[in-house]
Design a protein around this motif. Structure first.
Motif, short mmCIF file in Angstrom:
data_model
loop_
_atom_site.label_atom_id
_atom_site.label_comp_id
_atom_site.label_asym_id
_atom_site.label_seq_id
_atom_site.Cartn_x
_atom_site.Cartn_y
_atom_site.Cartn_z
N GLU A 127 -11.68 -3.26 3.64
CA GLU A 127 -11.48 -2.06 4.48
C GLU A 127 -11.53 -0.77 3.67
OE1 GLU A 127 -9.06 -4.68 4.64
OE2 GLU A 127 -10.30 -5.61 6.18
N GLY A 128 -11.76 -0.89 2.35
CA GLY A 128 -11.87 0.28 1.49
C GLY A 128 -10.55 0.83 1.01
N LYS A 129 -9.46 0.07 1.19
CA LYS A 129 -8.15 0.52 0.74
C LYS A 129 -7.85 -0.10 -0.63
CE LYS A 129 -6.52 1.17 5.37
NZ LYS A 129 -5.62 0.78 6.42
N PRO A 130 -7.12 0.64 -1.50
CA PRO A 130 -6.82 0.11 -2.83
C PRO A 130 -5.93 -1.13 -2.76
CG PRO A 130 -5.85 2.30 -2.54
CD PRO A 130 -6.58 1.98 -1.29
N ASN A 131 -6.26 -2.11 -3.61
CA ASN A 131 -5.46 -3.33 -3.67
C ASN A 131 -5.29 -3.84 -5.11
OD1 ASN A 131 -8.00 -4.35 -4.17
ND2 ASN A 131 -7.96 -5.86 -2.53
N LEU B 20 -10.83 -2.09 -4.45
CA LEU B 20 -10.73 -1.84 -3.01
C LEU B 20 -10.91 -3.13 -2.22
CD1 LEU B 20 -12.96 1.37 -2.89
CD2 LEU B 20 -10.47 1.25 -3.14
N CYS B 21 -10.18 -3.24 -1.12
CA CYS B 21 -10.34 -4.38 -0.22
C CYS B 21 -11.55 -4.13 0.69
CB CYS B 21 -9.08 -4.60 0.60
SG CYS B 21 -8.75 -3.31 1.83
N ARG C 279 2.19 1.92 -3.43
CA ARG C 279 1.11 2.49 -4.24
C ARG C 279 0.98 3.98 -3.96
NH1 ARG C 279 -3.89 1.81 -6.89
NH2 ARG C 279 -3.56 -0.40 -7.29
N ALA C 280 0.94 4.34 -2.69
CA ALA C 280 0.79 5.76 -2.32
C ALA C 280 1.97 6.59 -2.81
CB ALA C 280 0.65 5.88 -0.80
N ARG D 199 1.73 6.99 -6.67
CA ARG D 199 0.45 7.48 -7.21
C ARG D 199 0.57 8.75 -8.05
NH1 ARG D 199 -4.42 10.31 -5.51
NH2 ARG D 199 -6.19 9.24 -6.46
N LEU E 247 0.83 -1.21 0.00
CA LEU E 247 0.00 0.00 0.00
C LEU E 247 0.86 1.26 0.00
CD1 LEU E 247 -2.89 1.05 -0.03
CD2 LEU E 247 -2.87 0.96 2.47
N GLN E 248 1.97 1.26 0.73
CA GLN E 248 2.84 2.44 0.77
C GLN E 248 3.50 2.68 -0.58
OE1 GLN E 248 3.04 4.69 3.42
NE2 GLN E 248 3.90 5.89 1.73
#
Length: 98
Positions: free
Chosen positions: A47-51, A44-45, A17-18, A21, A14-15
């Motif tokens: 939890e609503g985070k991009p995956n 989104l997973c 990706r951020a 971005r 995730l980091q």
């Protein structure tokens, strides 16, 4: 013709990706400016985070679609565990048919 890129992120990235971005969005904007991007957005997973990502490109053939996919900063950074590219027909709600 349209090609759907179905991209799955590597776990725990995730980091990455951020961090990548801004370059990814600039890449997509350049594709859009060249009329090569139909639409794009993250998966989104729970939890609503991009995956992952779904990107639909307009390219003359699979080879060109693959080249555009490989040029994405997310791909270059090693974010994706898997990228599936499939030729796609926009049948319903296609603005080109409206």
């Amino acid at each position: 013709m349209l090609f759907a890129l179905i991209c799955t992120d590597k776990p725990g990235k995730l980091q990455l990706r951020a961090d990548t971005r801004p370059e990814h969005l600039a890449h997509l904007q350049a594709l859009n400016d060249d009329n090569k991007l139909a639409f794009a957005g993250p998966f989104l997973c729970a939890e609503g985070k991009p995956n992952g990502s779904m990107v639909v490109l307009d390219a003359p053939d699979m080879e060109a679609a693959r080249a555009l996919a490989d040029a994405d900063p997310y791909a270059k950074a090693g974010l994706f565990e898997k990228v599936e590219i499939r030729q796609w027909n926009w049948g319903i709600n296609n603005p080109a048919n409206g």
